[in-house]
Design a protein around this motif. Structure first.
Motif, mmCIF file in Angstrom:
data_model
loop_
_atom_site.group_PDB
_atom_site.id
_atom_site.type_symbol
_atom_site.label_atom_id
_atom_site.label_comp_id
_atom_site.label_asym_id
_atom_site.label_seq_id
_atom_site.Cartn_x
_atom_site.Cartn_y
_atom_site.Cartn_z
ATOM 1 N N PHE A 244 0.855 -1.180 0.000
ATOM 2 C CA PHE A 244 0.000 0.000 0.000
ATOM 3 C C PHE A 244 0.896 1.238 0.000
ATOM 4 O O PHE A 244 1.846 1.339 0.784
ATOM 5 C CB PHE A 244 -0.906 0.012 1.232
ATOM 6 C CG PHE A 244 -1.844 1.178 1.253
ATOM 7 C CD1 PHE A 244 -2.996 1.165 0.491
ATOM 8 C CD2 PHE A 244 -1.559 2.295 2.024
ATOM 9 C CE1 PHE A 244 -3.853 2.252 0.493
ATOM 10 C CE2 PHE A 244 -2.418 3.382 2.036
ATOM 11 C CZ PHE A 244 -3.569 3.365 1.269
ATOM 12 N N VAL A 245 0.598 2.171 -0.886
ATOM 13 C CA VAL A 245 1.414 3.373 -1.023
ATOM 14 C C VAL A 245 0.593 4.578 -0.571
ATOM 15 O O VAL A 245 -0.499 4.828 -1.097
ATOM 16 C CB VAL A 245 1.874 3.580 -2.485
ATOM 17 C CG1 VAL A 245 2.764 4.807 -2.600
ATOM 18 C CG2 VAL A 245 2.598 2.338 -2.993
ATOM 19 N N SER A 246 1.118 5.314 0.402
ATOM 20 C CA SER A 246 0.410 6.483 0.927
ATOM 21 C C SER A 246 1.183 7.789 0.749
ATOM 22 O O SER A 246 0.599 8.869 0.828
ATOM 23 C CB SER A 246 0.096 6.293 2.414
ATOM 24 O OG SER A 246 1.293 6.086 3.157
ATOM 25 N N ASP A 247 2.478 7.691 0.499
ATOM 26 C CA ASP A 247 3.291 8.890 0.346
ATOM 27 C C ASP A 247 2.924 9.611 -0.958
ATOM 28 O O ASP A 247 2.986 9.018 -2.046
ATOM 29 C CB ASP A 247 4.773 8.520 0.332
ATOM 30 C CG ASP A 247 5.659 9.736 0.138
ATOM 31 O OD1 ASP A 247 5.772 10.529 1.080
ATOM 32 O OD2 ASP A 247 6.207 9.897 -0.976
ATOM 33 N N PRO A 248 2.537 10.892 -0.872
ATOM 34 C CA PRO A 248 2.099 11.611 -2.074
ATOM 35 C C PRO A 248 3.142 11.654 -3.184
ATOM 36 O O PRO A 248 2.795 11.596 -4.374
ATOM 37 C CB PRO A 248 1.809 13.025 -1.541
ATOM 38 C CG PRO A 248 1.517 12.831 -0.085
ATOM 39 C CD PRO A 248 2.397 11.704 0.356
ATOM 40 N N VAL A 249 4.397 11.748 -2.824
ATOM 41 C CA VAL A 249 5.447 11.796 -3.834
ATOM 42 C C VAL A 249 5.520 10.469 -4.589
ATOM 43 O O VAL A 249 5.608 10.438 -5.831
ATOM 44 C CB VAL A 249 6.814 12.132 -3.193
ATOM 45 C CG1 VAL A 249 7.929 12.050 -4.243
ATOM 46 C CG2 VAL A 249 6.780 13.513 -2.559
ATOM 47 N N GLY A 252 2.555 10.067 -6.821
ATOM 48 C CA GLY A 252 2.726 10.883 -8.025
ATOM 49 C C GLY A 252 3.598 10.196 -9.054
ATOM 50 O O GLY A 252 3.308 10.232 -10.256
ATOM 51 N N LYS A 253 4.669 9.557 -8.602
ATOM 52 C CA LYS A 253 5.556 8.838 -9.519
ATOM 53 C C LYS A 253 4.817 7.689 -10.202
ATOM 54 O O LYS A 253 4.979 7.457 -11.413
ATOM 55 C CB LYS A 253 6.777 8.316 -8.768
ATOM 56 C CG LYS A 253 7.743 9.391 -8.284
ATOM 57 C CD LYS A 253 8.902 8.774 -7.516
ATOM 58 C CE LYS A 253 9.864 9.838 -7.008
ATOM 59 N NZ LYS A 253 10.983 9.222 -6.222
ATOM 60 N N ILE A 254 4.029 6.962 -9.414
ATOM 61 C CA ILE A 254 3.285 5.826 -9.978
ATOM 62 C C ILE A 254 2.267 6.309 -10.998
ATOM 63 O O ILE A 254 2.144 5.743 -12.096
ATOM 64 C CB ILE A 254 2.593 5.039 -8.844
ATOM 65 C CG1 ILE A 254 3.632 4.336 -7.965
ATOM 66 C CG2 ILE A 254 1.606 4.023 -9.415
ATOM 67 C CD1 ILE A 254 3.070 3.742 -6.692
ATOM 68 N N VAL A 290 1.397 -3.132 -11.682
ATOM 69 C CA VAL A 290 -0.002 -2.729 -11.703
ATOM 70 C C VAL A 290 -0.292 -1.856 -10.491
ATOM 71 O O VAL A 290 0.160 -2.149 -9.377
ATOM 72 C CB VAL A 290 -0.934 -3.971 -11.690
ATOM 73 C CG1 VAL A 290 -2.375 -3.568 -11.421
ATOM 74 C CG2 VAL A 290 -0.836 -4.724 -13.011
ATOM 75 N N CYS A 291 -1.042 -0.778 -10.702
ATOM 76 C CA CYS A 291 -1.531 0.059 -9.611
ATOM 77 C C CYS A 291 -3.027 -0.178 -9.462
ATOM 78 O O CYS A 291 -3.796 0.090 -10.399
ATOM 79 C CB CYS A 291 -1.250 1.530 -9.901
ATOM 80 S SG CYS A 291 -1.976 2.656 -8.692
ATOM 81 N N VAL A 292 -3.432 -0.682 -8.305
ATOM 82 C CA VAL A 292 -4.841 -0.955 -8.049
ATOM 83 C C VAL A 292 -5.393 0.153 -7.159
ATOM 84 O O VAL A 292 -4.969 0.318 -6.016
ATOM 85 C CB VAL A 292 -5.038 -2.319 -7.369
ATOM 86 C CG1 VAL A 292 -6.521 -2.557 -7.087
ATOM 87 C CG2 VAL A 292 -4.480 -3.435 -8.258
ATOM 88 N N ASN A 328 5.088 -6.242 -9.770
ATOM 89 C CA ASN A 328 4.685 -5.637 -8.505
ATOM 90 C C ASN A 328 3.264 -5.067 -8.561
ATOM 91 O O ASN A 328 2.778 -4.682 -9.631
ATOM 92 C CB ASN A 328 5.650 -4.523 -8.119
ATOM 93 C CG ASN A 328 7.095 -5.012 -8.049
ATOM 94 O OD1 ASN A 328 7.376 -6.087 -7.498
ATOM 95 N ND2 ASN A 328 8.013 -4.240 -8.598
ATOM 96 N N VAL A 329 2.645 -4.999 -7.384
ATOM 97 C CA VAL A 329 1.307 -4.411 -7.260
ATOM 98 C C VAL A 329 1.376 -3.277 -6.244
ATOM 99 O O VAL A 329 1.864 -3.473 -5.124
ATOM 100 C CB VAL A 329 0.262 -5.450 -6.805
ATOM 101 C CG1 VAL A 329 -1.085 -4.783 -6.586
ATOM 102 C CG2 VAL A 329 0.137 -6.566 -7.836
ATOM 103 N N TYR A 330 0.879 -2.114 -6.641
ATOM 104 C CA TYR A 330 0.816 -0.960 -5.750
ATOM 105 C C TYR A 330 -0.658 -0.657 -5.468
ATOM 106 O O TYR A 330 -1.435 -0.429 -6.391
ATOM 107 C CB TYR A 330 1.495 0.256 -6.385
ATOM 108 C CG TYR A 330 2.910 -0.032 -6.814
ATOM 109 C CD1 TYR A 330 3.930 -0.182 -5.874
ATOM 110 C CD2 TYR A 330 3.237 -0.176 -8.171
ATOM 111 C CE1 TYR A 330 5.234 -0.462 -6.267
ATOM 112 C CE2 TYR A 330 4.532 -0.455 -8.573
ATOM 113 C CZ TYR A 330 5.534 -0.599 -7.613
ATOM 114 O OH TYR A 330 6.828 -0.887 -8.000
ATOM 115 N N LEU A 331 -1.029 -0.673 -4.190
ATOM 116 C CA LEU A 331 -2.388 -0.363 -3.771
ATOM 117 C C LEU A 331 -2.433 1.110 -3.351
ATOM 118 O O LEU A 331 -1.621 1.557 -2.542
ATOM 119 C CB LEU A 331 -2.813 -1.257 -2.611
ATOM 120 C CG LEU A 331 -2.673 -2.772 -2.825
ATOM 121 C CD1 LEU A 331 -2.986 -3.527 -1.544
ATOM 122 C CD2 LEU A 331 -3.577 -3.241 -3.964
#
Length: 334
Positions: A244-249, A252-254, A290-292, A328-331
């Motif tokens: 799970f990604v919560s950092d705004p920076v 933004g990259k994703i 993938v970004c879910v 990789n999967v980014y939530l």
């Protein structure tokens, strides 16, 4: 007769298995539901046979099969339908004996009533005989999407004296060929009961052949098994990342990375290219990272550690979305 239903997992090679089973000495009828899987089968079959389509293989979408193969040879002269409309009949009070129960005023079949029309017309024995006459095997891919009255219709076809192969993933049930009242309303509530419907028609369940995923790493498979409650294993031994990604920076990259597809629960079109809905990616096998995007309800379940308690249709679509990734999967919270 060899009649089997293979219960597979995401990325286990369902389409490849079907294509590899095709031989020049068998006349094969293959039926699938989604356009993406129709295109996938077309590409793989053409590649297998050196760029030329083999004459002994017929590929149809499910509604092409109902309309062209089942309806037209027997009833077109009598009924005069012009095609199919993919929406339910808005009038619920009609009797099944009325033409308007099945067709619009402009003579288009309501898609969720066509198989019932064929049944009421008494031609299913003729359809079984037609399949037996022209083909040596009958194959259905994405069988988990055959629902409602269409599943009852399929059960009657299972009685045909011909080899049959059905392939699907119970938990990738994200679409319905038809919904009509309470008919088979609870078909997908329980995988064991669903399996028994096939057994009762003499179709042998196979839960081992396509048990492991080639697409998804063991990291992704373990996450799904633990958090979504869907049992899936990997043929791979490497590890990737699901986080799970919560950092705004970082988010933004994703979002700016065009190589990463962004998958939404719904309404992806308003975000532009590179964005798709979870369920619409079923059958696709071309993504690395993938970004879910987690919608509000899913996000709440994620925070509570209760993704397995999502409504089955939502859980299944999330399963489809996560299992598109080869890497990789980014939530991310939508």
């Amino acid at each position: 007769m060899d009649k089997r239903v293979i219960f597979a997992v995401a990325g286990s090679g369902k389409t490849t298995y079907i294509v590899n089973s095709l031989t020049a000495d068998k006349r094969s009828l293959i039926v699938t539901y989604t356009n993406s899987n129709f295109d996938n089968l077309t590409q793989k079959i053409t590649t297998k046979y050196g760029g030329a389509w083999p004459e002994n293989i017929t590929l149809m979408t499910f509604f092409q099969f109902l309309y062209r193969f089942c309806y037209k040879p027997f009833l077109s002269d009598r009924c005069g339908a012009r095609g199919i409309i993919y929406e339910p009949n808005p009038i619920r009070t009609l009797k099944q004996t009325q033409k308007a129960y099945y067709l619009t005023r402009t003579d288009y079949f309501y898609s969720n009533r066509l198989s019932l029309f064929l049944d009421k017309a008494g031609i299913i024995p003729d359809i079984r005989n037609r399949i037996e006459t022209y083909f040596d095997e009958f194959i259905i891919d994405e069988v988990q999407d055959i629902s409602g009255r269409d599943f009852s219709f399929l059960e009657q076809l299972m009685e045909a004296n011909i080899n049959m192969l059905f392939v699907g993933d119970f938990f990738q049930h994200t679409y319905n060929t038809s919904l009509d009242g309470n008919v088979n309303k609870n078909l997908f509530d329980d995988p064991i009961k669903y399996m028994k419907r096939f057994e009762d028609k003499g179709v042998t369940p196979d839960t081992t052949t396509l048990l492991n995923s080639w697409r998804c790493s063991r990291t992704i498979c373990d996450y799904i098994s633990t958090n979504l409650g869907i049992s899936i294993s990997s043929n791979r031994i490497d590890d990737t990342v699901i986080q799970f990604v919560s950092d705004p920076v970082e988010i933004g990259k994703i979002l700016c990375d065009e190589s990463i597809v962004k998958l939404h629960y719904q309404n992806s079109a308003k975000y532009g290219s590179g964005h798709k809905n979870w369920g619409d990616t079923k059958g696709e096998d071309c993504y690395g990272n993938v970004c879910v995007m987690l919608n509000k309800g899913t996000m709440q379940k994620y925070k509570a550690g209760k993704l397995s308690e999502l409504a089955p249709s939502t859980r299944n679509k999330l399963y489809v979305a996560i299992t598109r990734a080869r890497e990789n999967v980014y939530l991310v919270s939508e």
